[in-house]
Scaffold this motif. Structure first.
Motif, PDB file in Angstrom:
ATOM      1  N   CYS A   1     -15.220   2.129  14.948  1.00 41.58           N
ATOM      2  CA  CYS A   1     -14.976   3.494  14.293  1.00 41.58           C
ATOM      3  C   CYS A   1     -13.670   3.749  14.068  1.00 41.58           C
ATOM      4  CB  CYS A   1     -15.838   4.432  15.191  1.00 41.58           C
ATOM      5  SG  CYS A   1     -15.781   5.999  14.061  1.00 41.58           S
ATOM      6  N   GLY A  22     -21.970   2.754  13.538  1.00 46.22           N
ATOM      7  CA  GLY A  22     -22.034   2.664  14.918  1.00 46.22           C
ATOM      8  C   GLY A  22     -22.843   1.740  15.481  1.00 46.22           C
ATOM      9  N   TRP A  23     -23.455   0.752  14.802  1.00 40.89           N
ATOM     10  CA  TRP A  23     -24.666  -0.113  15.131  1.00 40.89           C
ATOM     11  C   TRP A  23     -24.101  -1.086  16.262  1.00 40.89           C
ATOM     12  CZ3 TRP A  23     -21.695  -2.510  11.861  1.00 40.89           C
ATOM     13  CH2 TRP A  23     -21.726  -4.221  12.166  1.00 40.89           C
ATOM     14  N   LEU A  59     -22.101  -0.778  18.737  1.00 42.22           N
ATOM     15  CA  LEU A  59     -22.249   0.036  20.010  1.00 42.22           C
ATOM     16  C   LEU A  59     -23.394   0.732  20.465  1.00 42.22           C
ATOM     17  CD1 LEU A  59     -18.456   1.260  20.036  1.00 42.22           C
ATOM     18  CD2 LEU A  59     -19.164  -0.757  21.059  1.00 42.22           C
ATOM     19  N   ARG A  60     -24.085   1.316  19.455  1.00 43.64           N
ATOM     20  CA  ARG A  60     -25.310   1.904  19.612  1.00 43.64           C
ATOM     21  C   ARG A  60     -26.679   1.298  19.580  1.00 43.64           C
ATOM     22  NH1 ARG A  60     -23.079   6.361  15.564  1.00 43.64           N
ATOM     23  NH2 ARG A  60     -21.212   7.064  16.805  1.00 43.64           N
ATOM     24  N   SER A  61     -26.697  -0.030  19.264  1.00 47.39           N
ATOM     25  CA  SER A  61     -28.105  -1.007  19.031  1.00 47.39           C
ATOM     26  C   SER A  61     -28.883  -0.799  20.329  1.00 47.39           C
ATOM     27  CB  SER A  61     -27.760  -1.910  18.450  1.00 47.39           C
ATOM     28  OG  SER A  61     -27.334  -1.850  17.027  1.00 47.39           O
ATOM     29  N   ASP A  62     -29.880  -0.804  20.242  1.00 44.28           N
ATOM     30  CA  ASP A  62     -30.752  -0.949  21.642  1.00 44.28           C
ATOM     31  C   ASP A  62     -30.829  -2.640  21.833  1.00 44.28           C
ATOM     32  OD1 ASP A  62     -32.809  -1.304  23.549  1.00 44.28           O
ATOM     33  OD2 ASP A  62     -34.434  -0.255  22.395  1.00 44.28           O
TER      34      ASP A  62
END
Length: 122
Positions: free
Chosen positions: A12, A88-89, A91-94
């Motif tokens: 980001c 953001g995927w 850092l934010r992905s499951d």
């Protein structure tokens, strides 16, 4: 053996930090995952190879990437747009299901970042 060289990775707004550091002659390569706040002059001022990995809903990276075309290191620069992923995927992905597309793409981005930094910082 000590430090041989420095590479950076930013996520980001960290992509902007990478680009600002890339105009000081101290690092050998930068990676920006789902970068934000980048302007063409960031590319024009860069003094080392860059790898951009924007998400599908990030602003177009082409103006920044194209601003580096006259650089002697441009042949080492890369971009890969993850058009199916939101900002953001990485850092934010499951990551609990490694077979899910988001997790696979996040792992792909991290692996490509490592490969890129290995190739430009050696």
């Amino acid at each position: 053996t000590g430090v041989r060289s420095i590479g950076m990775i930013g996520f980001c707004w960290g992509g902007k930090v990478v680009m600002l550091a890339s105009k000081r002659g101290k690092i050998k390569g930068g990676v920006s995952c789902h970068p934000a706040f980048l302007e063409p002059e960031d590319g024009a001022n860069a003094d080392c190879p860059q790898f951009f990995m924007p998400a599908g809903d990030d602003p177009p990276i082409d103006p920044v990437f194209d601003a580096m075309k006259s650089k002697p290191f441009f042949d080492k620069c890369k971009k890969k747009v993850y058009s199916d992923q939101p900002h953001g995927w990485v850092l934010r992905s499951d990551m609990s299901d490694p077979t899910a597309k988001a997790a696979r793409d996040a792992n792909d981005a991290v692996e490509l970042a490592i490969e890129f930094l290995d190739s430009v910082t050696m």
